[in-house]
Write an enzyme that holds these catalytic residues in place. Sequence first.
Site, mmCIF file in Angstrom:
data_model
loop_
_atom_site.group_PDB
_atom_site.id
_atom_site.type_symbol
_atom_site.label_atom_id
_atom_site.label_comp_id
_atom_site.label_asym_id
_atom_site.label_seq_id
_atom_site.Cartn_x
_atom_site.Cartn_y
_atom_site.Cartn_z
ATOM 1 N N TYR A 1 0.887 -1.291 -0.081
ATOM 2 C CA TYR A 1 0.137 0.059 0.046
ATOM 3 C C TYR A 1 0.813 1.314 -0.048
ATOM 4 C CZ TYR A 1 -3.515 3.191 1.837
ATOM 5 O OH TYR A 1 -4.307 4.602 2.192
ATOM 6 N N CYS A 2 0.488 2.157 -0.923
ATOM 7 C CA CYS A 2 1.218 3.420 -1.043
ATOM 8 C C CYS A 2 2.691 3.108 -1.186
ATOM 9 C CB CYS A 2 0.802 4.126 0.229
ATOM 10 S SG CYS A 2 1.669 5.930 0.266
ATOM 11 N N LEU A 3 3.571 3.700 -0.388
ATOM 12 C CA LEU A 3 5.284 3.469 -0.689
ATOM 13 C C LEU A 3 5.386 2.276 -0.307
ATOM 14 C CD1 LEU A 3 6.843 6.783 0.672
ATOM 15 C CD2 LEU A 3 6.654 5.828 -1.621
ATOM 16 N N GLY B 1 3.874 -0.084 -1.419
ATOM 17 C CA GLY B 1 3.635 -0.897 -2.577
ATOM 18 C C GLY B 1 4.864 -0.466 -3.497
#
Length: 576
Positions: A295-297, A299
Amino acid sequence: MTETPTQRLDRVLHAAAAPLTGGLSPVSLALAMADWGWHLGVSPGRQLELAALAAQLGADTLRQHDGAAEGGAGARDDDPRFRHEAWAAWPYSQLRAGFRNAEAFWREAARVPGMSAHHAEMTQFFAKQWLAMLAPANWLLSNPVVLNDAVESQGAHLAQGLRHWLADASGTAAPPPSVRVGQDVAVTPGKVVHRNRLIELIRYEAQSDKVHAAPLFILPSWIMKYYILDLSPHNSLVRYLVEQGHTVYMVSWRNPDASDHELGMDDYLSLGVLDALRAIGTLSPKGVGVQAMGYCLGGTLLAIAAAALARAGSAPLLGYQDLPPLKTLSLLAAQTDFSEPGELGLFIDESQIGLLDNLTRGKGYLSGKQMAGSFQFLHSRDLVWTRRMREYLMGEREQQSDLMAWNADATRMPARMHHEYLTSLYLHNALAASSYRVNSHAVSLSELRMPVFMVGTERDHVSPWRSVYKLHHLCEAEITFALASGGHNAGIVSPPGPHDQHPHRGYRIASRPAHGAWLDADDWLAQAHPHEGSWWPAWAQWLGRHGGRKQAATPIPARAVLADAPGSYVMQRYSD
């Protein structure tokens, strides 16, 4: 490298001045202003164009008498501040029209031929910030909704708002009701099964008799506490996944302090991803592989790891043997190409990174408070002005929610890692250019072969969905892309529920086969099928198709248990 006395002088001066500019580089701001001013000053033709536009918009403002005019207030207005029917009556319709026309003027005036694209975007962004502060919705005498409320409450709401303002200004405001980690949020049953200096790895207990063979590994961003994905039970993505028959592992990042200032991106990859995968491999049947989600960074880091592992024989180079293979890759609001990172990219250039380096070198980390300041710029209309209007002019204190409590649970970033990820990803876009190095070896996203599920959100200011979509251009893997309603957090925390509880929730989804032709993002948008409700079931079904046959659930091995979930790292809180 040892800091010289002159370097220390510069650092201390820059760090002392940073609060005056909200943590933004004054040099970056001055350069953008100078670029705009000089180019406009030597462009009399452009000056005439803007003068004509100003005259046209001014005349349009004067013609506005009521909401019957084209573009009037109400449900047709794309700005939620002006949707109340009271804005359709004169003189408020004229105030609203003047404000919207000022926005239109600056969207055009911020760009002058010859300016750099970065400076033009900065000029437009900060013009929008100034206008947001001056909006008629923010002030008592120019907001008809507030005036009507003051009359109906006989001034009681204004008096209550004044008390709120005095409490905030004096620092005596009562803290909101506490949301307790491990009691109100992060309550899905599980155990900490692995720990190193950077992460705790949580395995959640099965909530069904049978589970898919391949476990699911979840990597949240290191700039957030992991329980964004395990909020209250009705909002918990983790709980939903274990109820669907998935064995879920979650990384909980340690909140770093000054002693961690030399931790870099390679450390986050090694300790946060590879070491966690090794631990999962020891607790899983051989050969079943792992489904991984970031998720987000988180990812972005997971995509880096997947690309590194995709290199033939790369595991020994990375210092790890016998890692379980990645069967699938899911990326939620995660960018891999940072060429168009949205408004957040406005805060990242050489000058800004230099200022941030000066801020972090003294403490050894970037504080959560400093990060929160940048995000408030991105959401100033909602996080600052609309909120203050309701609290100070209408006397309504915002009610604490699990998501708000999580947002206030600050995290930190080590100085070295913060510098490396801004420079490598945002400034040089190294991952998309196949020049990002892991232990001195370049990795390429073109090596990805496993099926990929991606989620973007429509109103994401942190990871704009068109930027997230760009992975389609960087690899030929099978990609299923879902575009969800909502923003960076609320669009991801989107549990299934009755339509009347979430009437505006929906998503679009479409798949591209491996080696299939790629579509431009806007062409994809035109062709993807819309669906009502949450995207979670679609993803859970996709995971189920790739997760192997279900088998009897087994308890977490007692030999692996270090502590009960949520563990100790998530509890770390520091005052900055």
